[in-house]
Write an enzyme that holds these catalytic residues in place. Structure first.
Site, PDB file in Angstrom:
ATOM      1  N   CYS A 153       0.815  -1.235   0.000  1.00 24.81           N
ATOM      2  CA  CYS A 153       0.000   0.000   0.000  1.00 24.81           C
ATOM      3  C   CYS A 153       0.847   1.283   0.000  1.00 24.81           C
ATOM      4  CB  CYS A 153      -0.967   0.001   1.179  1.00 24.81           C
ATOM      5  SG  CYS A 153      -0.222  -0.454   2.750  1.00 24.81           S
ATOM      6  N   HIS A 245      -2.095   6.838   4.171  1.00 24.92           N
ATOM      7  CA  HIS A 245      -0.654   6.904   4.447  1.00 24.92           C
ATOM      8  C   HIS A 245      -0.104   8.224   3.888  1.00 24.92           C
ATOM      9  CE1 HIS A 245      -1.008   2.840   5.648  1.00 24.92           C
ATOM     10  NE2 HIS A 245      -0.444   2.218   4.622  1.00 24.92           N
TER      11      HIS A 245
HETATM   12  P1  NAP Z   1      -6.738  -8.495   8.402  1.00 22.76           P
HETATM   13  O1  NAP Z   1      -7.695  -7.388   8.650  1.00 22.76           O
HETATM   14  O2  NAP Z   1      -5.900  -8.977   9.535  1.00 22.76           O
HETATM   15  O3  NAP Z   1      -7.586  -9.731   7.829  1.00 22.76           O
HETATM   16  C1  NAP Z   1      -7.030 -11.009   7.681  1.00 22.76           C
HETATM   17  C2  NAP Z   1      -7.965 -11.847   6.830  1.00 22.76           C
HETATM   18  O4  NAP Z   1      -7.315 -13.084   6.529  1.00 22.76           O
HETATM   19  C3  NAP Z   1      -9.306 -12.217   7.504  1.00 22.76           C
HETATM   20  O5  NAP Z   1     -10.317 -12.223   6.539  1.00 22.76           O
HETATM   21  C4  NAP Z   1      -9.046 -13.637   7.999  1.00 22.76           C
HETATM   22  O6  NAP Z   1     -10.220 -14.413   8.111  1.00 22.76           O
HETATM   23  C5  NAP Z   1      -8.183 -14.179   6.869  1.00 22.76           C
HETATM   24  N1  NAP Z   1      -7.418 -15.341   7.303  1.00 22.76           N
HETATM   25  C6  NAP Z   1      -6.593 -15.433   8.376  1.00 22.76           C
HETATM   26  N2  NAP Z   1      -6.082 -16.690   8.466  1.00 22.76           N
HETATM   27  C7  NAP Z   1      -6.606 -17.387   7.430  1.00 22.76           C
HETATM   28  C8  NAP Z   1      -6.487 -18.734   6.990  1.00 22.76           C
HETATM   29  N3  NAP Z   1      -5.728 -19.626   7.641  1.00 22.76           N
HETATM   30  N4  NAP Z   1      -7.159 -19.104   5.860  1.00 22.76           N
HETATM   31  C9  NAP Z   1      -7.958 -18.239   5.212  1.00 22.76           C
HETATM   32  N5  NAP Z   1      -8.120 -16.936   5.578  1.00 22.76           N
HETATM   33  C10 NAP Z   1      -7.459 -16.530   6.673  1.00 22.76           C
HETATM   34  O7  NAP Z   1      -5.718  -8.145   7.225  1.00 22.76           O
HETATM   35  P2  NAP Z   1      -5.877  -7.085   6.013  1.00 22.76           P
HETATM   36  O8  NAP Z   1      -5.425  -5.764   6.442  1.00 22.76           O
HETATM   37  O9  NAP Z   1      -7.223  -7.253   5.428  1.00 22.76           O
HETATM   38  O10 NAP Z   1      -4.761  -7.598   4.997  1.00 22.76           O
HETATM   39  C11 NAP Z   1      -5.000  -8.637   4.086  1.00 22.76           C
HETATM   40  C12 NAP Z   1      -3.851  -8.736   3.099  1.00 22.76           C
HETATM   41  O11 NAP Z   1      -3.782  -7.545   2.326  1.00 22.76           O
HETATM   42  C13 NAP Z   1      -2.461  -8.926   3.717  1.00 22.76           C
HETATM   43  O12 NAP Z   1      -1.677  -9.737   2.863  1.00 22.76           O
HETATM   44  C14 NAP Z   1      -1.935  -7.504   3.745  1.00 22.76           C
HETATM   45  O13 NAP Z   1      -0.523  -7.454   3.756  1.00 22.76           O
HETATM   46  C15 NAP Z   1      -2.493  -6.953   2.438  1.00 22.76           C
HETATM   47  N6  NAP Z   1      -2.661  -5.491   2.373  1.00 22.76           N
HETATM   48  C16 NAP Z   1      -3.269  -4.811   3.378  1.00 22.76           C
HETATM   49  C17 NAP Z   1      -3.444  -3.432   3.236  1.00 22.76           C
HETATM   50  C18 NAP Z   1      -4.124  -2.599   4.295  1.00 22.76           C
HETATM   51  O14 NAP Z   1      -4.121  -1.361   4.171  1.00 22.76           O
HETATM   52  N7  NAP Z   1      -4.693  -3.191   5.330  1.00 22.76           N
HETATM   53  C19 NAP Z   1      -3.012  -2.783   2.088  1.00 22.76           C
HETATM   54  C20 NAP Z   1      -2.398  -3.516   1.071  1.00 22.76           C
HETATM   55  C21 NAP Z   1      -2.225  -4.880   1.230  1.00 22.76           C
HETATM   56  P3  NAP Z   1     -10.938 -14.700   9.559  1.00 22.76           P
HETATM   57  O15 NAP Z   1     -11.719 -13.446   9.885  1.00 22.76           O
HETATM   58  O16 NAP Z   1     -11.809 -15.869   9.280  1.00 22.76           O
HETATM   59  O17 NAP Z   1      -9.834 -14.955  10.546  1.00 22.76           O
END
Ligand code: NAP
Length: 352
Positions: A153, A245
């Site tokens: 991001c 950001h």
């Molecule tokens: P998050 O809020 O912590 O959400 C994690 C997600 O992953 C939840 O839906 C969770 O499902 C799922 N998950 C966890 N363990 C799993 C498993 N074993 N099998 C299948 N699903 C699983 O994280 P996020 O911020 O959305 O980030 C998601 C991805 O996008 C990451 O790779 C991150 O680096 C990337 N990203 C994030 C941003 C940002 O601004 N946040 C920006 C760019 C990229 P449950 O609810 O069922 O646990």
């Protein structure tokens, strides 16, 4: 106009997954067919599985949808899917996305495959020509589908501002970030760690910011991406802001353009999404603010429905050549919105 594609969202309950759901409401080309998450959520309806954090209400039909486990068999059983958006955690995404890519186009927000030689790392305005890696990847891996990744991001907004500076001979970049809490997902950083505080470390973030732009700004030679000849140094920090950001950027250029010339280069910057009038494309990928105290996350992160990068405080730098501030919405342009725009680009190019 292409017919509507049915999509599955992997990790649909997280911060990025929720943003995908919000942004796909009423989308003219994509409709949500399957929601998948971890074992903890599988079998529940979406409302029970997730703590909805978006500003708009949880759509009724989504609230009642079942959440399935993230594996090909469960997703196939749940619906007839044309393409997949993945917001899986980086450490899980590697093999799971490969299984899905054997059958479907996968648009990934995770870091696992970003630096693979045959996987494009796309910002649709910056390097749409890198989609030429898709047929190479499919042939090499024998897949029906493919993996396309979006950058980290904080890298997306930086690389969008670096692209128009390439014409002046971009050589070196130093960037210092002030990154929002939603960038750490949900529940993310503990409240007692961040209230009244700044955390001067984000795991793996500096490495990503120092290497991803070289691939994004690199050139496709017919077979592979040759990295750009630029050196970057990043320092990344978590601040007490919900979304958006902010980055202080210092660049060294071979040429000596005036400030007005640089401002104009930012303002004129457009790409294929604008030419093709893709549904999620902002009219202006970069918006220049002239006030001394902008951009600010609270006021500027929603510019262009969260898809524009806002630049301000462009000035000469006594050590490098030029310095400026840039701001991007990390879960819209930096995550779900960027992923949707990449998918729109591939659909428009007939790649999926
Ligand atoms: P998050 O809020 O912590 O959400 C994690 C997600 O992953 C939840 O839906 C969770 O499902 C799922 N998950 C966890 N363990 C799993 C498993 N074993 N099998 C299948 N699903 C699983 O994280 P996020 O911020 O959305 O980030 C998601 C991805 O996008 C990451 O790779 C991150 O680096 C990337 N990203 C994030 C941003 C940002 O601004 N946040 C920006 C760019 C990229 P449950 O609810 O069922 O646990």
């Amino acid at each position: 106009m292409p017919s509507k594609r049915k999509v599955a969202i992997l990790a649909a309950t997280g911060a990025v997954g929720q943003r995908f759901i919000q942004l796909l409401q009423g989308h003219p080309w994509f409709q949500i067919e399957v929601l998948a998450a971890s074992e903890k959520s599988a079998g529940k309806n979406y409302k029970a599985a997730c703590n909805w954090l978006m500003e708009s209400p949880l759509p009724k039909e989504i609230a009642e949808m079942p959440v399935v486990h993230t594996d090909v068999e469960s997703v196939e059983k749940a619906g007839d899917v044309d393409l997949v958006f993945s917001a899986l955690p980086g450490d899980l995404a590697g093999p799971v996305e490969e299984e899905f890519a054997a059958l479907y186009p996968v648009f990934s927000k995770a870091s696992a495959h970003r630096m693979d030689k045959d996987v494009p790392l796309i910002i649709p305005e910056v390097n749409p020509e890198h989609t030429a890696l898709i047929p190479i990847q499919k042939k090499r891996r024998g897949w029906k589908g493919f993996i396309s990744t979006d950058p980290n991001c904080s890298t997306i907004q930086l690389a969008m501002t670096l692209k128009p500076l390439m014409q002046f001979g971009l050589k070196q970049v130093v960037v210092s970030t002030m990154q929002a809490l939603s960038g750490a997902g949900y529940p993310g950083v503990a409240s007692l760690d961040i209230i009244d505080n700044v955390i001067p470390f984000i795991s793996n973030e500096e490495d990503k910011m120092e290497c991803e732009p070289l691939k994004i700004l690199g050139t496709f030679d017919g077979e592979k991406i040759c990295p750009a000849d630029v050196v970057l140094s990043a320092s990344c920090h978590r601040v007490n802001v919900k979304d958006g950001h902010l980055e202080a950027v210092f660049v060294k250029l071979e040429e000596n353009p005036g400030i007005e010339e640089i401002e104009e280069a930012f303002r004129q910057f457009k790409g294929e999404p604008q030419k093709l009038k893709l549904p999620s494309a902002p009219e202006n990928p970069i918006v220049v603010r002239k006030e001394q105290n902008r951009p600010q996350p609270r006021y500027d992160r929603d510019e262009g429905r969260g898809m524009s990068v806002v630049v301000g405080r462009i000035r000469k730098d006594p050590v490098m050549s030029v310095k400026y501030m840039c701001l991007g919405h990390n879960t819209i342009r930096g995550a779900a919105g960027g992923g949707i725009l990449s998918a729109e680009l591939m659909v428009a190019k007939g790649l999926c």
